[in-house]
Design a protein around this motif. Structure first.
Motif, mmCIF file in Angstrom:
data_model
loop_
_atom_site.group_PDB
_atom_site.id
_atom_site.type_symbol
_atom_site.label_atom_id
_atom_site.label_comp_id
_atom_site.label_asym_id
_atom_site.label_seq_id
_atom_site.Cartn_x
_atom_site.Cartn_y
_atom_site.Cartn_z
ATOM 1 N N ALA A 30 0.834 -1.203 0.000
ATOM 2 C CA ALA A 30 0.000 0.000 0.000
ATOM 3 C C ALA A 30 0.869 1.254 0.000
ATOM 4 N N ILE A 31 1.932 1.236 0.784
ATOM 5 C CA ILE A 31 2.852 2.384 0.813
ATOM 6 C C ILE A 31 3.511 2.558 -0.550
ATOM 7 N N GLU A 32 3.968 1.454 -1.154
ATOM 8 C CA GLU A 32 4.616 1.542 -2.462
ATOM 9 C C GLU A 32 3.656 2.042 -3.529
ATOM 10 N N GLU A 33 2.400 1.588 -3.491
ATOM 11 C CA GLU A 33 1.407 2.070 -4.455
ATOM 12 C C GLU A 33 1.157 3.563 -4.277
ATOM 13 N N ARG A 34 1.098 3.996 -3.028
ATOM 14 C CA ARG A 34 0.895 5.413 -2.746
ATOM 15 C C ARG A 34 2.061 6.253 -3.265
ATOM 16 N N LEU A 35 3.284 5.783 -3.025
ATOM 17 C CA LEU A 35 4.455 6.505 -3.510
ATOM 18 C C LEU A 35 4.489 6.552 -5.036
ATOM 19 N N GLU A 36 4.119 5.451 -5.673
ATOM 20 C CA GLU A 36 4.080 5.420 -7.140
ATOM 21 C C GLU A 36 3.030 6.391 -7.666
ATOM 22 N N SER A 37 1.888 6.436 -7.021
ATOM 23 C CA SER A 37 0.834 7.367 -7.413
ATOM 24 C C SER A 37 1.296 8.814 -7.270
ATOM 25 N N LEU A 40 3.760 9.603 -10.093
ATOM 26 C CA LEU A 40 3.072 9.842 -11.355
ATOM 27 C C LEU A 40 2.368 11.191 -11.353
ATOM 28 N N ASP A 41 1.768 11.550 -10.230
ATOM 29 C CA ASP A 41 1.118 12.866 -10.134
ATOM 30 C C ASP A 41 2.118 13.989 -10.358
ATOM 31 N N ARG A 42 3.305 13.840 -9.774
ATOM 32 C CA ARG A 42 4.335 14.872 -9.963
ATOM 33 C C ARG A 42 4.774 14.936 -11.427
ATOM 34 N N GLU A 43 4.946 13.775 -12.053
ATOM 35 C CA GLU A 43 5.376 13.766 -13.455
ATOM 36 C C GLU A 43 4.331 14.399 -14.357
ATOM 37 N N PHE A 44 3.065 14.068 -14.140
ATOM 38 C CA PHE A 44 2.019 14.602 -15.002
ATOM 39 C C PHE A 44 1.738 16.069 -14.733
ATOM 40 N N TYR A 47 3.220 18.351 -17.172
ATOM 41 C CA TYR A 47 2.633 18.413 -18.511
ATOM 42 C C TYR A 47 1.107 18.518 -18.419
ATOM 43 N N PRO A 48 0.578 19.629 -17.939
ATOM 44 C CA PRO A 48 -0.877 19.740 -17.786
ATOM 45 C C PRO A 48 -1.615 19.696 -19.121
ATOM 46 N N ASP A 49 -0.939 20.091 -20.196
ATOM 47 C CA ASP A 49 -1.597 20.045 -21.499
ATOM 48 C C ASP A 49 -1.858 18.605 -21.929
ATOM 49 N N LEU A 50 -0.994 17.669 -21.576
ATOM 50 C CA LEU A 50 -1.232 16.262 -21.902
ATOM 51 C C LEU A 50 -2.419 15.708 -21.134
ATOM 52 N N ILE A 51 -2.579 16.145 -19.919
ATOM 53 C CA ILE A 51 -3.729 15.698 -19.131
ATOM 54 C C ILE A 51 -5.018 16.168 -19.801
ATOM 55 N N ALA A 52 -5.032 17.412 -20.266
ATOM 56 C CA ALA A 52 -6.222 17.944 -20.921
ATOM 57 C C ALA A 52 -6.503 17.203 -22.225
ATOM 58 N N VAL A 53 -5.476 16.910 -22.989
ATOM 59 C CA VAL A 53 -5.660 16.187 -24.255
ATOM 60 C C VAL A 53 -6.202 14.788 -23.984
ATOM 61 N N ASN A 54 -5.629 14.091 -23.020
ATOM 62 C CA ASN A 54 -6.110 12.747 -22.697
ATOM 63 C C ASN A 54 -7.545 12.772 -22.198
#
Length: 70
Positions: A30-37, A40-44, A47-54
């Motif tokens: 659960a901790i590892e999944e949270r850290l991975e999430s 990913l949030d930091r990476e995305f 690129y907010p424009d990619l989030i909007a396109v998706n």
């Protein structure tokens, strides 16, 4: 009034240790999944424009699938 009885006290030490290990691994996953999430949030967020396109692509796809066939 009922008391809460810990079932692990009724088990032998080997079984109790196995259950503790399972709980520990579940917590660790659960901790590892949270850290991975969070990663990913930091990476995305870079690129907010990619989030909007998706989002727009998925909205178009769901609108197409919502139309009746015919």
């Amino acid at each position: 009034m009922q008391r809460h009885i810990d079932d692990t006290q009724l088990l032998d030490s080997k079984t109790r240790r196995k259950l503790e290990d399972q709980r520990r691994m579940q917590f660790r996953r659960a901790i590892e999944e949270r850290l991975e999430s969070q990663r990913l949030d930091r990476e995305f967020s870079d690129y907010p424009d990619l989030i909007a396109v998706n989002y727009l692509k998925s909205a178009k796809g769901s609108a197409r699938s919502a139309r009746p066939a015919g």
